[in-house]
Enzyme design. Structure first.
Site, PDB file in Angstrom:
ATOM      1  CE  LYS A 138      23.197  17.190  53.956  1.00 43.64           C
ATOM      2  NZ  LYS A 138      21.898  16.540  54.222  1.00 43.64           N
ATOM      3  CG  ASP A 144      31.655  21.407  65.575  1.00 48.15           C
ATOM      4  OD1 ASP A 144      32.801  21.783  65.889  1.00 48.15           O
ATOM      5  OD2 ASP A 144      30.623  22.069  65.794  1.00 48.15           O
ATOM      6  CG  ASP A 155      21.047  13.656  55.272  1.00 49.30           C
ATOM      7  OD1 ASP A 155      22.286  13.763  55.332  1.00 49.30           O
ATOM      8  OD2 ASP A 155      20.358  14.150  54.360  1.00 49.30           O
TER       9      ASP A 155
END
EC number: 2.4.2.10
Length: 497
Positions: free
Chosen positions: A326, A329, A324
């Site tokens: 996330k 960028d 996880d």
């Protein structure tokens, strides 16, 4: 009238609409002469909505939803002058993203002298938006004007059908009426909420010659409902076996296969900070779960030996490794993070990605790694909604944009982190956090709900459970409990299981 009780986003939207209309004094009682000359003991003054921006937006959203459900093909939106123009304007510009047209009641004597304003081409098909339909006369007048410009209008969407012959008159003229509300729904709502009693109900029905004999009282909560807590789509969930055969994603096939073999749609969030804690819990959980979710950057003694043991356990106990992380960028930075110090792409089957970076940064990099057999990573989950209070994923347009990105990249995006089902695509899986059978919230903004709500009402496929298991003194019993309840909720209407 089912919209007053059904557990759908569209139903909740209509109930919220009626609640706000009642509060805004849209429903007036007394003695009123209608445009048709008829005397009515109720007057539904939708112009009152103009003074309430939230209500104006809600009505426009609801009409737009009706248009989408109808699947009517059209090139532009025309508001029947003049009361429907605000709703048509908001619906066309904010929700439907189509050109707005206006028909003047009479042409100007100066300027272009046009009767129809807006962008259109001969033979374009338009949809009409009206506020209230009684006899349908105003709509047919507009249709005649449009015909003089070779424009076609065979569908009209209205807020309220007063059920006084307008629908049939329009149908006879080749125009289909789609109504958001009708008098039966309005009267049932008013009666159920105590806004009118038996005497008023019968008086209205008799005066307007409506075909009802007795009032219906339903249990309707007076509080506004959170629309974001209900599914964005309402089509029936496709059986697991059919979803497995239809998908072209190797990761989704693998996930659905594990679900059916293990009879589990449970993902365990192992949020510990040491390798030893993680491995101990994974050893216990492995036989019962579809997936193990980690936060590698929270593990203080993270090392390659841990990932070697983790992948061996995943292969032996048949579960998915879910990191996880996330990612959010630029594409190049995502690539560096995936292949950098923790070598996430080497050991994780799936990772989470924010939609904020846009489609190009997501699809290009993750597709490259997912197609490369030297990496274990084979897909991503796009974050569509979060379970924390005040999350910015609730901002208008965020979830819809995330769904669009996923729909266009289904070879690499395998589903969503979400609170509700957000896509009609059956090969995209909905993973939902914020599930706990024994608690509602914590002091850090986390909000929980039960398994049945998450799976049956909100139409998610996979539940992510953390502290409901990991904080328990009997984690194995809790794993069995969550797995069974979640699986039963998912397969209750699935004949393929």
């Amino acid at each position: 009238m089912s919209s007053l009780t059904d557990k759908t986003r569209n139903g909740a939207l209509k109930r919220n609409l009626l609640r706000q209309m009642l509060k805004a004094s849209v429903f007036k009682f007394g003695e009123f002469q209608l445009k048709s000359g008829q005397i009515s003991p109720i007057y539904i003054d939708l112009r009152e909505c103009f003074g309430h921006p939230g209500l104006l937006m809600l009505i426009s959203e609801a009409i737009s939803k009706q248009v989408e459900i109808s699947e009517v093909q059209y090139a532009g939106v025309l508001g029947i002058p003049y009361a429907a123009l605000p709703y048509a304007s908001v619906a066309a510009g904010n929700y439907l993203k189509k050109p707005l047209l206006i028909v003047r009641k009479e042409a100007k004597s100066y300027g272009t002298k046009k009767l129809i304003e807006g962008l259109y081409q001969p033979n374009d098909r338009l949809i009409l938006i009206e506020d209230v339909v009684t006899t349908g006369g105003s709509i047919l007048d507009v249709v005649k004007v449009l015909h003089t410009e070779n424009l076609v209008a065979s569908d009209v969407f209205c807020i309220l059908d007063r059920e006084q012959g307008g629908r049939q008159k329009l149908q006879d003229a080749g125009v289909t009426l789609h109504s958001l509300l009708d008098m039966q729904t309005v009267l049932t709502f008013l009666y159920s909420t105590g806004a009118i009693g038996d005497e008023q109900w019968h008086g209205i029905v008799q005066a307007l010659n409506l075909p009802y004999t007795s009032p219906t009282k339903l249990e309707i909560n007076s509080e506004l409902e959170n629309l974001s807590s209900l599914p964005y789509v309402e089509n029936v969930r496709t059986p697991l076996a059919e979803r497995e055969s239809l998908t072209e994603s190797a990761l989704i096939k693998k996930i659905l296969g594990i679900m059916r073999r293990k009879k589990s749609n449970l993902c365990l969030a192992v949020d510990y900070t040491t390798v030893e804690q993680c491995l101990q819990m994974i050893e216990l959980a492995g036989p019962f779960v579809l997936a193990i979710k980690l936060h590698a950057d929270a593990i203080t003694d993270f090392n390659e030996e841990f990932t070697r043991k983790l992948t061996t356990m995943a292969n032996d106990m048949d579960f998915i490794i879910f990191e996880d992380r996330k990612f959010g960028d630029t594409g190049n930075t995502n690539l560096l993070q995936l292949t950098g110090a923790q070598k996430i792409a080497n050991w994780a089957d799936v990772v989470t990605v924010h939609a904020v970076q846009g489609s190009d940064s997501i699809a290009g990099v993750f597709r490259k790694l997912a197609k490369d057999p030297t990496y274990r990573l084979s897909g991503v989950l796009l974050i569509a909604q979060l379970s924390t209070k005040g999350s910015l994923t609730a901002l208008e347009g965020y979830t819809e944009t995330a769904v669009k990105i996923a729909n266009e990249n289904r070879d690499v995006i395998s589903g969503f982190i979400t609170q509700t089902r957000v896509s009609a695509c059956s090969d995209l899986l909905n993973w939902t956090p914020g599930v706990n059978l024994d608690a509602k919230s914590d002091s850090a903004g986390q909000q929980w709900r039960g398994v049945d709500e998450a799976i049956e009402v909100q139409q998610n496929d996979i539940i992510i459970v953390g502290r409901g298991v990991t904080s328990s003194s009997e984690p194995v019993q809790q794993l069995k409990r969550y797995r069974q309840i979640a699986w039963d909720a998912l397969t209750r209407s699935d004949d393929s299981i």
